[in-house]
Design a protein around this motif. Sequence first.
Motif, PDB file in Angstrom:
ATOM      1  N   ALA A 305       0.827  -4.726   7.877  1.00 22.87           N
ATOM      2  CA  ALA A 305       0.094  -5.966   7.699  1.00 22.87           C
ATOM      3  C   ALA A 305       0.392  -6.390   5.834  1.00 22.87           C
ATOM      4  CB  ALA A 305      -1.423  -6.277   7.623  1.00 22.87           C
ATOM      5  N   ILE A 306       0.019  -5.103   5.301  1.00 22.48           N
ATOM      6  CA  ILE A 306       0.230  -5.429   3.587  1.00 22.48           C
ATOM      7  C   ILE A 306       1.579  -5.563   3.158  1.00 22.48           C
ATOM      8  CG2 ILE A 306      -0.147  -4.089   1.565  1.00 22.48           C
ATOM      9  CD1 ILE A 306      -2.401  -2.391   3.027  1.00 22.48           C
ATOM     10  N   ARG A 307       2.492  -5.097   3.864  1.00 24.60           N
ATOM     11  CA  ARG A 307       3.896  -5.008   3.439  1.00 24.60           C
ATOM     12  C   ARG A 307       4.328  -6.402   4.117  1.00 24.60           C
ATOM     13  NH1 ARG A 307       5.761  -1.278   6.327  1.00 24.60           N
ATOM     14  NH2 ARG A 307       6.461  -2.408   8.231  1.00 24.60           N
ATOM     15  N   ALA A 308       3.795  -7.076   5.059  1.00 26.26           N
ATOM     16  CA  ALA A 308       4.017  -8.697   5.249  1.00 26.26           C
ATOM     17  C   ALA A 308       3.619  -9.529   4.364  1.00 26.26           C
ATOM     18  CB  ALA A 308       3.603  -8.791   6.839  1.00 26.26           C
ATOM     19  N   VAL A 309       2.243  -9.138   3.632  1.00 22.86           N
ATOM     20  CA  VAL A 309       1.824 -10.112   2.540  1.00 22.86           C
ATOM     21  C   VAL A 309       2.531 -10.126   1.244  1.00 22.86           C
ATOM     22  CG1 VAL A 309      -0.222 -10.829   1.389  1.00 22.86           C
ATOM     23  CG2 VAL A 309      -0.324 -10.221   3.585  1.00 22.86           C
ATOM     24  N   ASP A 310       2.779  -8.657   1.058  1.00 25.65           N
ATOM     25  CA  ASP A 310       3.248  -8.196  -0.365  1.00 25.65           C
ATOM     26  C   ASP A 310       4.770  -8.084  -0.428  1.00 25.65           C
ATOM     27  OD1 ASP A 310       0.880  -8.692  -1.169  1.00 25.65           O
ATOM     28  OD2 ASP A 310       0.163  -6.438  -1.436  1.00 25.65           O
ATOM     29  N   GLY A 311       5.436  -7.857   0.426  1.00 27.63           N
ATOM     30  CA  GLY A 311       6.880  -7.409   0.704  1.00 27.63           C
ATOM     31  C   GLY A 311       7.041  -6.084   0.415  1.00 27.63           C
ATOM     32  N   LYS A 312       6.316  -5.275   0.183  1.00 20.60           N
ATOM     33  CA  LYS A 312       6.366  -3.495   0.131  1.00 20.60           C
ATOM     34  C   LYS A 312       5.161  -2.975   0.750  1.00 20.60           C
ATOM     35  CE  LYS A 312       4.457  -3.462  -4.473  1.00 20.60           C
ATOM     36  NZ  LYS A 312       4.623  -2.929  -5.990  1.00 20.60           N
ATOM     37  N   THR A 313       5.723  -1.854   1.338  1.00 14.40           N
ATOM     38  CA  THR A 313       4.603  -0.899   1.767  1.00 14.40           C
ATOM     39  C   THR A 313       3.644  -0.228   0.838  1.00 14.40           C
ATOM     40  OG1 THR A 313       6.120  -0.821   3.719  1.00 14.40           O
ATOM     41  CG2 THR A 313       4.264   0.983   3.524  1.00 14.40           C
ATOM     42  N   PRO A 314       2.445  -0.106   0.832  1.00 14.03           N
ATOM     43  CA  PRO A 314       1.493   0.722   0.038  1.00 14.03           C
ATOM     44  C   PRO A 314       1.752   2.034   0.052  1.00 14.03           C
ATOM     45  CG  PRO A 314       0.254  -0.458   1.617  1.00 14.03           C
ATOM     46  CD  PRO A 314       1.674  -0.635   1.957  1.00 14.03           C
ATOM     47  N   GLU A 315       1.316   2.941  -0.709  1.00 15.39           N
ATOM     48  CA  GLU A 315       0.981   4.488  -0.148  1.00 15.39           C
ATOM     49  C   GLU A 315       0.292   4.828   0.933  1.00 15.39           C
ATOM     50  OE1 GLU A 315       0.439   6.704  -3.850  1.00 15.39           O
ATOM     51  OE2 GLU A 315       1.658   5.729  -4.979  1.00 15.39           O
ATOM     52  N   VAL A 316       0.425   5.273   1.810  1.00 18.04           N
ATOM     53  CA  VAL A 316      -0.019   5.758   3.172  1.00 18.04           C
ATOM     54  C   VAL A 316      -0.570   7.048   3.002  1.00 18.04           C
ATOM     55  CG1 VAL A 316      -0.192   5.724   5.584  1.00 18.04           C
ATOM     56  CG2 VAL A 316       1.322   4.236   4.316  1.00 18.04           C
ATOM     57  N   TYR A 317      -1.926   7.307   3.086  1.00 14.76           N
ATOM     58  CA  TYR A 317      -2.703   8.699   2.529  1.00 14.76           C
ATOM     59  C   TYR A 317      -3.570   8.964   4.016  1.00 14.76           C
ATOM     60  CZ  TYR A 317      -1.050  10.115  -1.623  1.00 14.76           C
ATOM     61  OH  TYR A 317      -0.266  10.910  -2.773  1.00 14.76           O
ATOM     62  N   ILE A 318      -3.769  10.042   4.153  1.00 16.12           N
ATOM     63  CA  ILE A 318      -4.882  10.615   5.370  1.00 16.12           C
ATOM     64  C   ILE A 318      -5.640  11.590   4.500  1.00 16.12           C
ATOM     65  CG2 ILE A 318      -4.908  12.228   7.046  1.00 16.12           C
ATOM     66  CD1 ILE A 318      -2.200  11.191   8.080  1.00 16.12           C
ATOM     67  N   THR A 319      -7.099  11.450   4.683  1.00 15.53           N
ATOM     68  CA  THR A 319      -7.925  12.282   4.330  1.00 15.53           C
ATOM     69  C   THR A 319      -8.044  13.455   5.127  1.00 15.53           C
ATOM     70  OG1 THR A 319      -9.177  10.618   3.110  1.00 15.53           O
ATOM     71  CG2 THR A 319     -10.388  12.674   3.504  1.00 15.53           C
ATOM     72  N   ASN A 320      -7.532  14.634   4.844  1.00 17.99           N
ATOM     73  CA  ASN A 320      -7.380  15.740   5.814  1.00 17.99           C
ATOM     74  C   ASN A 320      -8.478  16.662   5.860  1.00 17.99           C
ATOM     75  OD1 ASN A 320      -6.698  17.489   7.493  1.00 17.99           O
ATOM     76  ND2 ASN A 320      -4.612  18.107   6.624  1.00 17.99           N
ATOM     77  N   MET A 321      -9.259  16.433   6.903  1.00 19.75           N
ATOM     78  CA  MET A 321     -10.572  17.468   6.862  1.00 19.75           C
ATOM     79  C   MET A 321     -10.509  18.371   8.023  1.00 19.75           C
ATOM     80  SD  MET A 321     -13.195  14.370   5.782  1.00 19.75           S
ATOM     81  CE  MET A 321     -12.668  13.116   6.625  1.00 19.75           C
ATOM     82  N   SER A 322      -9.376  18.497   8.761  1.00 21.96           N
ATOM     83  CA  SER A 322      -9.262  19.368   9.863  1.00 21.96           C
ATOM     84  C   SER A 322      -9.786  20.851   9.625  1.00 21.96           C
ATOM     85  CB  SER A 322      -7.636  19.543  10.196  1.00 21.96           C
ATOM     86  OG  SER A 322      -6.857  20.006   9.330  1.00 21.96           O
ATOM     87  N   ASN A 323      -9.603  20.950   8.211  1.00 25.61           N
ATOM     88  CA  ASN A 323     -10.217  22.376   7.861  1.00 25.61           C
ATOM     89  C   ASN A 323     -11.324  22.109   6.752  1.00 25.61           C
ATOM     90  OD1 ASN A 323     -10.973  24.877   6.854  1.00 25.61           O
ATOM     91  ND2 ASN A 323      -9.101  25.667   6.384  1.00 25.61           N
TER      92      ASN A 323
END
Length: 572
Positions: A305-323
């Motif tokens: 959706a952000i890419r559709a608005v701005d023309g580029k994909t933002p950085e995509v992160y995951i807060t990893n709390m599996s440990n």
Amino acid sequence: MDADGKMSRAMRQKVPLPITPWMKFLNTGRLRKADSLPTGKNFYSFDPTRIPSKGTYEMGVKLAKELIEGYKQRHGTYPDKLTFNLWGVETIRHEGVMDSQIMYLMGIRPKWDERGKVVGVEAIPRKELGRARIDITIIPSGLYRDLFSNLIALLDKAVSLAKEQAEEDNILRQNVARTKKMLIEKGLSEDKAERLASVRLFTVPSGAYGTNLEKVIPLSNTWENEKQVADVYFMRMSHLYGQGFWGEKVQHTENKTHNTEDISLTLFKNALSGTKIVIHSRSGNVYATLDNDDFFQYLGGTAMAIRAVDGKTPEVYITNMSNPKIPKQETLEKFMGREMRARYLNPEWIKAMMKEEYAGARFIDRVVEHLWGWQVTVPEAVDAAKWNEMYETYVLDRNGLNIKEAFRKSKNMFAYQSILARMLETVRKNYWKPDKKVTETLAKEYAETVKDIGLACCDHTCNNPLLAKFTSSVLMSVPGLKNQVHGFMKALDMIKNPQTESNLITHHSSPVTRRSIAPDGKGKKVEGYEMQNITASGASSAPIPYLFFIGFLIFIGLIALGWRRKAGSDIF
């Protein structure tokens, strides 16, 4: 018991007091939350009014700092806008770490009473914060909205308080003022424009769940570009929460042009625009990125959706709390890559999964389908290497597992066919551009499975004429594969026109379904049953509706009689 009503010594020795094992359990230190609400009286796993605790908030602060300091190292400045996804089950697991990150990034912290209950929020002074307040857009799931309405209210208060801080570099305050001016120019009142401009929580309407992307993305022959997919996300997720709204859509008609505008959609796009990082969480190893469709719906859908608005994909992160001992921020590419190597490309995992036979084969098919979901929503995270490795593992059988025969033994060759078709469809739509030999091998394998078992008729096989045409053209281009085109198209035609197959069966079975002269010409008759069409008509053929109607009238009459008696007794 004895005559005095006391428990005998033998009885006491055989039946220990219930408190003894409970005290032993407490001494192990394995109790998750000692101050949780009493069990047996409620359905809560913990008290939601205590989310986040002070310890949880501190963890959120640490992770938020890691996120923005990492961005600063890469780009030389702090991000000015971020977007967070929040899930209900994830929040139950991490107990508000993501919510804590959001508040700290806005320069807000919770206030607790003496019992640890969250009773409000307070602003962190600008000097103590040491940076500008960051504008945060929040996209909770429908389940989060239902389970944690108190947290939605808390985050909304945090937005309002952060907006009120009159600081020159307050990014949230600046963006609200800019949006408010735009709304006033459209003809909205100042008060309503202020409320609307301050909304930072968007999700599905009240009572609804899911983005609907899991229905649209698999139907890849029904859309030509991702904008059509993004529009589904926008319309589904642009309902307002907070600032006095709860799932509403706001429309506005301009006085001059009489055109009606979806203000909610405009606000949602405006809130997403300029997002530098979109973040989701993982708090366990039960689920990851490719074993379910929900993760790409939310995290991937938001990035798209952000890419559709701005023309580029933002950085995509995951807060990893599996440990939980070493929580950290990771890119989607890194998280997904580790998952693929540990599971789906790991021969030991594949062998164990194929032992589950039909269900195991289906699960592998789902993994490939979810990889396609990420391909559409976050194409930067799914490079050609990932598709090549899946192809080499499940088509070329690089691990020597006799993978095709394993699918056959599982009695789910349709899953194998579905994997081939999805890979071909990915090539057809130019998301994956492998060597010509790879495409030819996929087309050959696909055509052979169609000839052997027919078509699976999933979203991307017999319902996709564009893929059928593409597969045929690939087969026709290779001299050794031209002979497979006829069988492939014939199987496809049988699916499209089942009457052809039905007529064929009826024709061949006619000698045994009616009396006829035997083919030996000796006049002997073959006994059998003759099928005849019998049409039932008249009231006697269906008496049940009439009986039901009469019974319903009697039921209504009894209710009316009872009501009149009750009304008469209420007078006294």
